[in-house]
Motif scaffolding. Structure first.
Motif, mmCIF file in Angstrom:
data_model
loop_
_atom_site.group_PDB
_atom_site.id
_atom_site.type_symbol
_atom_site.label_atom_id
_atom_site.label_comp_id
_atom_site.label_asym_id
_atom_site.label_seq_id
_atom_site.Cartn_x
_atom_site.Cartn_y
_atom_site.Cartn_z
ATOM 1 N N SER A 1 -10.048 6.180 4.815
ATOM 2 C CA SER A 1 -10.772 7.346 4.312
ATOM 3 C C SER A 1 -11.983 6.968 3.454
ATOM 4 C CB SER A 1 -9.829 8.239 3.501
ATOM 5 O OG SER A 1 -9.438 7.586 2.306
ATOM 6 N N LEU A 2 -12.142 5.686 3.146
ATOM 7 C CA LEU A 2 -13.272 5.263 2.319
ATOM 8 C C LEU A 2 -14.577 5.280 3.109
ATOM 9 C CD1 LEU A 2 -11.737 2.148 0.497
ATOM 10 C CD2 LEU A 2 -12.128 4.421 -0.466
ATOM 11 N N PRO A 3 -15.696 5.527 2.437
ATOM 12 C CA PRO A 3 -16.995 5.380 3.113
ATOM 13 C C PRO A 3 -17.190 3.916 3.515
ATOM 14 C CG PRO A 3 -17.250 6.417 0.948
ATOM 15 C CD PRO A 3 -15.829 5.971 1.070
ATOM 16 N N SER A 4 -18.000 3.677 4.520
ATOM 17 C CA SER A 4 -18.144 2.324 5.059
ATOM 18 C C SER A 4 -18.619 1.312 4.015
ATOM 19 C CB SER A 4 -19.040 2.296 6.285
ATOM 20 O OG SER A 4 -20.219 2.976 6.064
ATOM 21 N N PHE B 1 0.809 -1.216 0.000
ATOM 22 C CA PHE B 1 0.000 0.000 0.000
ATOM 23 C C PHE B 1 0.844 1.268 0.000
ATOM 24 C CE2 PHE B 1 -2.444 -3.348 2.044
ATOM 25 C CZ PHE B 1 -3.599 -3.315 1.296
ATOM 26 N N ALA B 2 2.156 1.131 -0.109
ATOM 27 C CA ALA B 2 3.062 2.272 0.026
ATOM 28 C C ALA B 2 2.807 3.374 -1.002
ATOM 29 C CB ALA B 2 4.509 1.805 -0.066
ATOM 30 N N ASP B 3 2.435 3.017 -2.218
ATOM 31 C CA ASP B 3 2.260 4.016 -3.267
ATOM 32 C C ASP B 3 0.834 4.536 -3.411
ATOM 33 O OD1 ASP B 3 4.949 3.863 -3.902
ATOM 34 O OD2 ASP B 3 4.641 2.252 -5.351
ATOM 35 N N ILE B 4 -0.065 4.079 -2.576
ATOM 36 C CA ILE B 4 -1.455 4.528 -2.654
ATOM 37 C C ILE B 4 -1.571 5.880 -1.952
ATOM 38 C CG2 ILE B 4 -3.831 4.055 -1.949
ATOM 39 C CD1 ILE B 4 -3.191 1.096 -2.149
ATOM 40 N N PRO B 5 -2.123 6.869 -2.627
ATOM 41 C CA PRO B 5 -2.277 8.182 -1.984
ATOM 42 C C PRO B 5 -3.150 8.091 -0.735
ATOM 43 C CG PRO B 5 -2.788 8.303 -4.332
ATOM 44 C CD PRO B 5 -2.619 6.858 -3.995
ATOM 45 N N ARG B 6 -2.847 8.892 0.254
ATOM 46 C CA ARG B 6 -3.598 8.879 1.501
ATOM 47 C C ARG B 6 -5.081 9.178 1.269
ATOM 48 N NH1 ARG B 6 -1.320 7.416 5.515
ATOM 49 N NH2 ARG B 6 -0.034 8.198 7.129
ATOM 50 N N SER B 7 -5.383 9.917 0.209
ATOM 51 C CA SER B 7 -6.774 10.293 -0.054
ATOM 52 C C SER B 7 -7.642 9.083 -0.392
ATOM 53 C CB SER B 7 -6.841 11.311 -1.192
ATOM 54 O OG SER B 7 -6.313 10.749 -2.385
ATOM 55 N N ILE B 8 -7.026 7.968 -0.791
ATOM 56 C CA ILE B 8 -7.809 6.765 -1.074
ATOM 57 C C ILE B 8 -7.437 5.611 -0.140
ATOM 58 C CG2 ILE B 8 -8.328 7.321 -3.465
ATOM 59 C CD1 ILE B 8 -6.105 5.406 -4.298
#
Length: 79
Positions: free
Chosen positions: A42-45, A31-38
């Protein structure tokens, strides 16, 4: 997380007496390259639940069988 999201309960409903399942858990650096925004947090339930379901097979595959299986007979809970 499986219990808090309700995915574990859905999994139990799909099982008869055998509640074993296969859970795919990526290593942290996957998960290192996944932006924090996704990020998962941060996802809806409803989307978190879908991600969790995509990583669960409703039957148990021992590692030796899983390593030699090219097309599991079971689909994930998300499909």
């Amino acid at each position: 997380m499986l219990q808090a999201s309700g995915v574990y309960n859905q999994l139990e409903l799909k099982q008869s007496l055998d509640s074993r399942f296969t859970l795919f858990v990526p290593v942290d650096h996957a998960f290192a390259d996944i932006p924090r925004s996704i990020a998962l947090q941060s996802l809806p339930s409803d989307q978190k639940i879908l991600v969790l379901k995509a990583h669960v097979l409703p039957i148990y595959y021992p590692l030796s069988l899983l390593l030699t299986t090219t097309n599991p007979e079971q689909i994930t809970l998300a499909t």
